[in-house]
Design an enzyme around this catalytic site. Sequence first.
Site, PDB file in Angstrom:
ATOM      1  N   GLY A 163       0.830  -1.261   0.053  1.00 14.43           N
ATOM      2  CA  GLY A 163       0.070   0.038  -0.015  1.00 14.43           C
ATOM      3  C   GLY A 163       0.916   1.188   0.165  1.00 14.43           C
ATOM      4  N   HIS A 169      -2.376   7.322   7.249  1.00 13.46           N
ATOM      5  CA  HIS A 169      -1.499   8.161   6.459  1.00 13.46           C
ATOM      6  C   HIS A 169      -1.906   9.414   6.355  1.00 13.46           C
ATOM      7  CE1 HIS A 169       2.463   6.066   6.459  1.00 13.46           C
ATOM      8  NE2 HIS A 169       1.731   5.122   5.945  1.00 13.46           N
ATOM      9  N   HIS A 217      -4.251   1.210   7.305  1.00 13.01           N
ATOM     10  CA  HIS A 217      -2.911   1.747   7.705  1.00 13.01           C
ATOM     11  C   HIS A 217      -2.776   2.955   6.579  1.00 13.01           C
ATOM     12  CE1 HIS A 217       1.605   1.207   7.967  1.00 13.01           C
ATOM     13  NE2 HIS A 217       1.568   1.995   6.732  1.00 13.01           N
ATOM     14  N   GLU A 218      -3.242   2.877   5.383  1.00 10.45           N
ATOM     15  CA  GLU A 218      -2.953   3.805   4.340  1.00 10.45           C
ATOM     16  C   GLU A 218      -3.995   4.908   4.675  1.00 10.45           C
ATOM     17  OE1 GLU A 218      -0.563   3.514   2.790  1.00 10.45           O
ATOM     18  OE2 GLU A 218      -0.244   1.332   3.033  1.00 10.45           O
ATOM     19  N   CYS A 240       6.154  -0.190   7.577  1.00  5.71           N
ATOM     20  CA  CYS A 240       5.919   1.084   6.834  1.00  5.71           C
ATOM     21  C   CYS A 240       7.006   1.523   5.908  1.00  5.71           C
ATOM     22  CB  CYS A 240       5.481   2.212   7.624  1.00  5.71           C
ATOM     23  SG  CYS A 240       4.764   3.711   6.870  1.00  5.71           S
ATOM     24  N   LEU A 241       6.870   1.678   4.678  1.00  8.27           N
ATOM     25  CA  LEU A 241       7.906   2.023   3.902  1.00  8.27           C
ATOM     26  C   LEU A 241       8.241   3.594   4.153  1.00  8.27           C
ATOM     27  CD1 LEU A 241       5.720   1.329   0.314  1.00  8.27           C
ATOM     28  CD2 LEU A 241       7.862   0.100   1.286  1.00  8.27           C
ATOM     29  N   GLN A 261       3.238  10.038   1.655  1.00  8.42           N
ATOM     30  CA  GLN A 261       4.396   9.258   1.400  1.00  8.42           C
ATOM     31  C   GLN A 261       5.226   9.706   0.180  1.00  8.42           C
ATOM     32  OE1 GLN A 261       2.331   5.131   2.139  1.00  8.42           O
ATOM     33  NE2 GLN A 261       4.357   4.994   3.525  1.00  8.42           N
TER      34      GLN A 261
HETATM   35 ZN    ZN Z   1       2.883   3.399   5.936  1.00  9.52          ZN
END
Ligand code: ZN
Length: 176
Positions: A49, A138, A134-135, A91-92, A54
């Site tokens: 995702g 963000h 999660h997204e 998480c990226l 991000q």
């Molecule tokens: Zn994340």
Amino acid sequence: MAIRKIITLDHPKGHMLREKAKKVTQFDAGLERLVRDMWETMRDAPGVGLAAPQIAVPLRVLVAEYENERCALVNPEIIKAEGEVKGTEGCLSIPGYVGENIRRAEKVVVKGRNEKGTPVKIAAEGWFARVLQHEIDHLNGILYTDRLDDPKDLVEVPPEEEGEELAPTPASTIKG
Ligand code: ZN
């Protein structure tokens, strides 16, 4: 298409990860390009995702893909949430760590629009529901680290393990 830079907390624009993203009001070619770039960036990472903040774009846009479920969502809203499950998330934007025992709703219904402006409603459960939550976090400047019950649940992961492609098993860690 282009792979965009994924920002981390220590990036000069890292503060954007802590800000509430703005609602999309224009459904145009620029938005479609953004979504295409987000797919490409997410798959390159690789992750399951990605939310627009991000890549330092302060708009309420996300892409998510887990096993055979996938969606791009603009202005998403959780309209129903049921049950609670604990799981491990990466998480990226927080490389080198995972969070264990992160509590999420087991099932969610999310409504929003796709990149063409068509209204969509997605019912998700299990890991795909976790990715969506999660997204959406963000988009509100929330990171999984805000949801840790115990600081000990934030675990460092060696870089060699981190680079691995995620195995599509329920036990694997999602990263988004
Ligand atoms: Zn994340």
